[in-house]
Design a protein around this motif. Structure first.
Motif, PDB file in Angstrom:
ATOM      1  N   GLY A   1      50.711  44.173  43.149  1.00 14.18           N
ATOM      2  CA  GLY A   1      50.434  45.501  43.659  1.00 14.18           C
ATOM      3  C   GLY A   1      51.083  45.722  45.017  1.00 14.18           C
ATOM      4  N   ALA A   2      51.401  46.969  45.308  1.00 12.05           N
ATOM      5  CA  ALA A   2      52.000  47.300  46.606  1.00 12.05           C
ATOM      6  C   ALA A   2      51.020  47.065  47.743  1.00 12.05           C
ATOM      7  CB  ALA A   2      52.464  48.756  46.605  1.00 12.05           C
ATOM      8  N   ALA A   3      49.737  47.171  47.458  1.00 13.60           N
ATOM      9  CA  ALA A   3      48.714  46.954  48.480  1.00 13.60           C
ATOM     10  C   ALA A   3      47.526  46.268  47.829  1.00 13.60           C
ATOM     11  CB  ALA A   3      48.276  48.280  49.097  1.00 13.60           C
ATOM     12  N   ILE A   4      46.915  45.363  48.575  1.00  9.39           N
ATOM     13  CA  ILE A   4      45.708  44.694  48.109  1.00  9.39           C
ATOM     14  C   ILE A   4      44.515  45.377  48.765  1.00  9.39           C
ATOM     15  CG2 ILE A   4      44.382  42.548  48.124  1.00  9.39           C
ATOM     16  CD1 ILE A   4      46.998  41.017  47.969  1.00  9.39           C
ATOM     17  N   MET A   5      43.663  45.979  47.953  1.00  7.32           N
ATOM     18  CA  MET A   5      42.505  46.694  48.463  1.00  7.32           C
ATOM     19  C   MET A   5      41.308  45.759  48.648  1.00  7.32           C
ATOM     20  SD  MET A   5      44.371  49.281  48.386  1.00  7.32           S
ATOM     21  CE  MET A   5      43.330  50.534  49.106  1.00  7.32           C
ATOM     22  N   ARG A   6      41.284  44.683  47.873  1.00 10.10           N
ATOM     23  CA  ARG A   6      40.230  43.680  48.034  1.00 10.10           C
ATOM     24  C   ARG A   6      40.686  42.380  47.387  1.00 10.10           C
ATOM     25  NH1 ARG A   6      35.137  44.544  49.474  1.00 10.10           N
ATOM     26  NH2 ARG A   6      33.818  42.681  49.530  1.00 10.10           N
ATOM     27  N   LYS A   7      40.398  41.249  48.054  1.00 11.50           N
ATOM     28  CA  LYS A   7      40.743  39.937  47.495  1.00 11.50           C
ATOM     29  C   LYS A   7      39.678  38.932  47.910  1.00 11.50           C
ATOM     30  CE  LYS A   7      44.676  36.792  46.861  1.00 11.50           C
ATOM     31  NZ  LYS A   7      43.891  35.542  46.806  1.00 11.50           N
ATOM     32  N   ASP A   8      38.862  38.545  46.961  1.00 14.62           N
ATOM     33  CA  ASP A   8      37.817  37.552  47.191  1.00 14.62           C
ATOM     34  C   ASP A   8      37.975  36.432  46.175  1.00 14.62           C
ATOM     35  OD1 ASP A   8      36.514  39.012  49.251  1.00 14.62           O
ATOM     36  OD2 ASP A   8      35.506  40.245  47.738  1.00 14.62           O
ATOM     37  N   GLY A   9      37.883  35.189  46.630  1.00 16.18           N
ATOM     38  CA  GLY A   9      37.921  34.055  45.732  1.00 16.18           C
ATOM     39  C   GLY A   9      39.266  33.879  45.064  1.00 16.18           C
ATOM     40  N   ASP A  10      39.247  33.234  43.894  1.00 16.66           N
ATOM     41  CA  ASP A  10      40.458  32.934  43.132  1.00 16.66           C
ATOM     42  C   ASP A  10      40.283  33.492  41.719  1.00 16.66           C
ATOM     43  OD1 ASP A  10      42.580  31.846  41.709  1.00 16.66           O
ATOM     44  OD2 ASP A  10      42.534  29.952  42.797  1.00 16.66           O
ATOM     45  N   VAL A  11      40.812  34.681  41.497  1.00 17.01           N
ATOM     46  CA  VAL A  11      40.634  35.356  40.222  1.00 17.01           C
ATOM     47  C   VAL A  11      41.296  34.598  39.089  1.00 17.01           C
ATOM     48  CG1 VAL A  11      41.269  37.421  38.911  1.00 17.01           C
ATOM     49  CG2 VAL A  11      40.277  37.662  41.175  1.00 17.01           C
ATOM     50  N   GLU A  12      42.513  34.100  39.326  1.00 15.76           N
ATOM     51  CA  GLU A  12      43.238  33.424  38.244  1.00 15.76           C
ATOM     52  C   GLU A  12      42.499  32.178  37.788  1.00 15.76           C
ATOM     53  OE1 GLU A  12      45.622  34.722  36.653  1.00 15.76           O
ATOM     54  OE2 GLU A  12      45.860  36.420  38.017  1.00 15.76           O
ATOM     55  N   ALA A  13      41.980  31.405  38.731  1.00 18.52           N
ATOM     56  CA  ALA A  13      41.239  30.205  38.362  1.00 18.52           C
ATOM     57  C   ALA A  13      39.944  30.575  37.639  1.00 18.52           C
ATOM     58  CB  ALA A  13      40.925  29.374  39.611  1.00 18.52           C
ATOM     59  N   ALA A  14      39.295  31.623  38.094  1.00 14.97           N
ATOM     60  CA  ALA A  14      38.045  32.055  37.462  1.00 14.97           C
ATOM     61  C   ALA A  14      38.290  32.538  36.035  1.00 14.97           C
ATOM     62  CB  ALA A  14      37.385  33.142  38.294  1.00 14.97           C
ATOM     63  N   LEU A  15      39.382  33.261  35.837  1.00 11.64           N
ATOM     64  CA  LEU A  15      39.720  33.710  34.482  1.00 11.64           C
ATOM     65  C   LEU A  15      40.046  32.535  33.580  1.00 11.64           C
ATOM     66  CD1 LEU A  15      41.906  36.857  35.270  1.00 11.64           C
ATOM     67  CD2 LEU A  15      39.729  36.859  34.032  1.00 11.64           C
ATOM     68  N   ALA A  16      40.768  31.567  34.137  1.00 12.19           N
ATOM     69  CA  ALA A  16      41.138  30.395  33.334  1.00 12.19           C
ATOM     70  C   ALA A  16      39.908  29.601  32.908  1.00 12.19           C
ATOM     71  CB  ALA A  16      42.090  29.505  34.141  1.00 12.19           C
ATOM     72  N   GLY A  17      38.855  29.614  33.746  1.00 15.05           N
ATOM     73  CA  GLY A  17      37.652  28.846  33.434  1.00 15.05           C
ATOM     74  C   GLY A  17      36.567  29.650  32.759  1.00 15.05           C
ATOM     75  N   ALA A  18      36.822  30.934  32.488  1.00 11.67           N
ATOM     76  CA  ALA A  18      35.789  31.787  31.899  1.00 11.67           C
ATOM     77  C   ALA A  18      35.554  31.451  30.436  1.00 11.67           C
ATOM     78  CB  ALA A  18      36.196  33.253  32.019  1.00 11.67           C
ATOM     79  N   ALA A  19      34.323  31.649  29.994  1.00 11.66           N
ATOM     80  CA  ALA A  19      34.006  31.425  28.580  1.00 11.66           C
ATOM     81  C   ALA A  19      34.661  32.479  27.705  1.00 11.66           C
ATOM     82  CB  ALA A  19      32.492  31.424  28.381  1.00 11.66           C
ATOM     83  N   ARG A  20      34.722  33.698  28.200  1.00 14.28           N
ATOM     84  CA  ARG A  20      35.354  34.794  27.467  1.00 14.28           C
ATOM     85  C   ARG A  20      36.066  35.695  28.466  1.00 14.28           C
ATOM     86  NH1 ARG A  20      30.403  33.898  25.937  1.00 14.28           N
ATOM     87  NH2 ARG A  20      29.932  33.219  23.786  1.00 14.28           N
TER      88      ARG A  20
END
Length: 758
Positions: free
Chosen positions: A324-343
């Motif tokens: 994105g051209a601008a980050i409006m919010r960034k907390d934690g590690d989304v990619e890692a959380a998605l990779a470890g999600a059950a669904r």
């Protein structure tokens, strides 16, 4: 509606009022101030009959006959404020509402803010109006007490009279106005507003003060304005948004019967200001429109000629694959959380540009008087102060030489917060030696709106084995205009500014609630004018987020309300900048969500295939609202909304129960209409749709069968209602459609989605 300039008789009254009346005004900070000058008296007597004896403040006038006239300062656009705010004054004055007369005030500084938008009219005026009414009542009580030589504390008021409790003596307000006018303003500590438990008017059902006139077809609206010797105008702009005229067959147009003038207006680069165009002035609106058909213009279409919705869609898809051209919010590690999600769930939600399509087309009557350089305006405006300021800066006319008469508006929804139609009328009026009324055609209104911005959301989310949300990613591709902004060194810089409601805050729910959250934003540059549209931002963000939350709840195999309560958590407040700097009150939202589950009987009914219920909530414009929608979808895909249950927390007091219910019902119907039908296609910089035949709105047979409104009284400041109820409707209906058919609605309008099942 016809209003003449100030008459000699009125000027004599103003002089009298300035010498004998006490006037109270409201400063921007809310302080009540005394002002005994002619300007203040003019404000108090605005639009009223002459000869009043007591004007205790700028909003109240009481005659010697006891008749009470109240000034409504906010623009009336159908939201009922012309009734509800005077009700507050009448309650504190302790007068019979049936004997009260309400008049519309013109633009005047003594009234304080006079805009109507964002559901701000009630919260910004409610407490002040209580104090104004109570102050006037205190003056009347003190005048009676002095007449009887008794303590003011021994007196009370009831139904327009002051009563001495011990002796039973009574004096009507009319008999006290002259004595009260001579009294000083009591200290704020001596003015006591009524306790809510003693209210006799507030919280009851009161019909709109203009209802009878509307039913009778009396002149109330801007388009009804008539002045002696008035001319009529139309204004033709480039079909390509942002274009300008180069030359036109003006001589041929001016030769037509009834045409008085035709000329090019150069305009400015400001997309929300005076746009370049061609004006035609005639002796009737019909002749102006007839001449318009003969007008031939060579246009410089500009860069906007390259715009198309299909092109924007392609740009959005390309942008979604990039950071994105601008980050409006960034907390934690989304990619890692998605990779470890059950669904995980991935979905794209798109919505188009749409028009306000208010029933009264844009119009304004302007009268420029070269002798003294004054300009008088009659306008159905939501923001008269901004209209005055735009005219002042565009034409270098001092504000004190611009009078703005506020007429009733035939719908607003944010459109009349913009002042382009006002500045156009002012430009035309300076070219003719008569008052002139500019009226837009419906095609102008639809194609030259300040549109609600379209948008594209590319979403990813994940839940764990317990069905809790562990990741949220939204790449929002939005629209922006290029504007020049001043820098600290005095220079200017060219920047992209997202349109109204097209800038996604990182604090939007559920951003602040999640440990792993990424919200990105990419603007697409365009020459399309954008402006506030009912519940700006919230009107589309609620649909996107609560539809996607419903997807996550389904993926988690959880009840949608339980899932949302879990998302909200158990904190009372969630910190952050919030809406207008207000923290998100989670307790209030949990309260309305649980209440709507109870009121709707959530989970207590088994629906047949093709039927279902959906839920959504949203915090918007200080209001907390949750809604449940129940729908039936035929196998052929025909949708019927059977029931909508609304629970709203808008503070400690409902001012006018009838008006509040009307606002809820109107929001639900408007929300369903907006969900179902409106969409603007853009081709070669032009809006393709032109009128209601290809821009349909909801018809009566398609409105919800039943709408239930429930209000929770809470110990919070009173707020507005016109905006907050609108956003949850669309996601509630779409979630109900999924429950009924297993089909998700991810693109608006809904009419483009095949809902058939079998």
């Amino acid at each position: 509606m016809s209003r003449a300039p100030t008459s000699p008789a009125r000027r004599r009254f103003l002089g009298h009022a300035a010498g004998t009346a006490l006037l109270l005004g409201v400063l921007p900070g809310g302080a009540i101030v005394a002002a005994a000058d002619a300007a203040a008296a003019d404000a108090a007597a605005a639009d009223a009959e002459t000869g009043a004896d007591f004007v205790p403040n700028a909003f109240i006038r009481i005659g010697t006959d006891g008749r009470v006239t109240l000034v409504s300062k906010q623009p009336e656009i159908g939201q009922g404020i012309k009734t509800s705010l005077p009700m507050v004054l009448a309650e504190e004055l302790d007068v019979d509402w049936q004997s009260v007369r309400v008049v519309q005030g013109d633009l005047n500084p003594i009234y304080g803010s006079q805009g109507a938008g964002g559901s701000t009219s009630t919260p910004t005026n409610y407490d002040n109006f209580h104090r104004l009414g109570a102050t006037a009542r205190a003056l009347l009580v003190r005048a009676a007490a002095q007449t009887w030589n008794v303590p003011a504390s021994a007196c009370r008021t009831e139904n327009g009279t002051v009563v001495h409790g011990a002796s039973g003596r009574k004096l009507g307000y009319g008999a006290l106005v002259r004595a009260a006018a001579a009294l000083p303003v009591p200290p704020a500590a001596d003015v006591v507003v009524k306790a809510p438990a003693t209210y006799r008017l507030l919280g009851t059902r009161v019909g709109g003060v203009d209802n009878a006139a509307i039913v009778a077809g009396d002149p109330l609206f801007g388009i009804d304005t008539r002045l002696p010797g008035m001319l009529y105008a139309t204004y033709v702009k480039c079909p390509v948004l942002g274009g300008r005229p180069v030359e036109a067959n003006l001589d041929a147009v001016k030769a037509m019967a009834g045409v008085k003038a035709a000329f090019i207006v150069e305009g400015t680069e400001n997309l929300n200001g005076l746009r370049p165009g061609v004006a035609i002035v005639a002796d009737s609106t019909w002749n102006a429109f007839r001449a318009r058909k003969k007008l031939q213009v060579a246009w410089d279409e500009g860069d906007g000629a390259h715009h198309s919705w299909s092109g924007f869609l392609a740009q959005a898809h390309a942008a979604s694959g990039q950071p994105g051209a601008a980050i409006m919010r960034k907390d934690g590690d989304v990619e890692a959380a998605l990779a470890g999600a059950a669904r995980t769930v991935e979905s794209n939600y798109f919505y188009p540009f749409i028009s306000h399509a208010s029933m009264e087309p844009q119009n304004c009557t302007a009268w420029f008087k070269p002798a003294d350089g004054t300009l008088e305006l009659w306008a159905p405006t939501q923001n008269p102060g901004a209209g005055q300021a735009l005219v002042s800066t565009t034409f270098n006319i001092p504000k004190d030489k611009i009078t703005v008469h506020i007429t009733r508006s035939g719908g607003g929804f944010g459109r009349r917060l913009s002042s382009d139609f006002i500045v156009e009328a002012a430009a035309i009026a300076q070219k003719v030696k008569a008052p002139v009324k500019l009226t837009w055609m419906r095609e102008d209104d639809l194609r030259h709106d300040h549109f609600r911005a379209g948008g594209f959301h590319f979403l990813r989310g994940g839940v764990d084995e317990q069905g809790k949300v562990v990741a949220w990613h939204d790449h929002f591709v939005t629209f922006a205009n290029r504007v020049e902004k001043k820098e600290n060194d005095g220079g200017t810089a060219s920047v992209l500014q997202p349109g109204s409601g097209a800038n996604l805050s990182g604090d939007e729910f559920p951003g602040r609630w999640l440990a792993n959250c990424l919200i990105e934003q990419t603007p697409l540059e365009c020459r399309i004018p954008m402006g506030p549209w009912r519940a700006p931002g919230s009107n589309v963000f609620a649909w996107v987020f609560h539809s996607f939350i419903d997807e996550l709840a389904h993926a988690a195999g959880r009840d949608p309300i339980a899932f949302r309560l879990d998302l909200l958590g158990d904190k009372d407040l969630v910190a952050g900048t919030g809406e207008r700097g207000v923290p998100y009150n989670v307790g209030r939202m949990r309260h309305v969500l649980k209440a709507v589950a109870e009121k709707s009987g959530w989970g207590q009914r088994k629906f047949a295939r093709g039927q279902g219920a959906g839920v959504a909530f949203h915090f918007s414009h200080r209001g907390y609202v949750a809604e449940v929608a129940e729908v039936t979808v035929s196998k052929e895909g025909r949708l019927r909304v059977d029931r909508v249950v609304v629970v709203a927390d808008i503070g400690a007091q409902i001012v006018n129960l009838s008006g509040a219910e009307n606002q809820v019902q109107g929001s639900v119907i408007d929300g369903l209409s907006t969900l179902m039908y409106p969409a603007l296609d853009i081709d070669k910089g032009r809006i393709v749709q032109s009128n209601f035949h290809d821009y349909p709105l909801l018809r009566m047979p398609d409105t919800p069968t039943k709408i239930e409104a429930h209000f929770l009284k809470t110990d919070y400041p009173v707020t507005g209602l016109g905006e907050p109820v609108f956003p949850p409707l669309a996601p509630a209906v779409c979630n109900a459609i999924f429950a009924a058919t297993a089909k998700r609605v991810r693109e608006l309008p809904l009419a483009t989605t095949d809902l058939s099942w079998g």
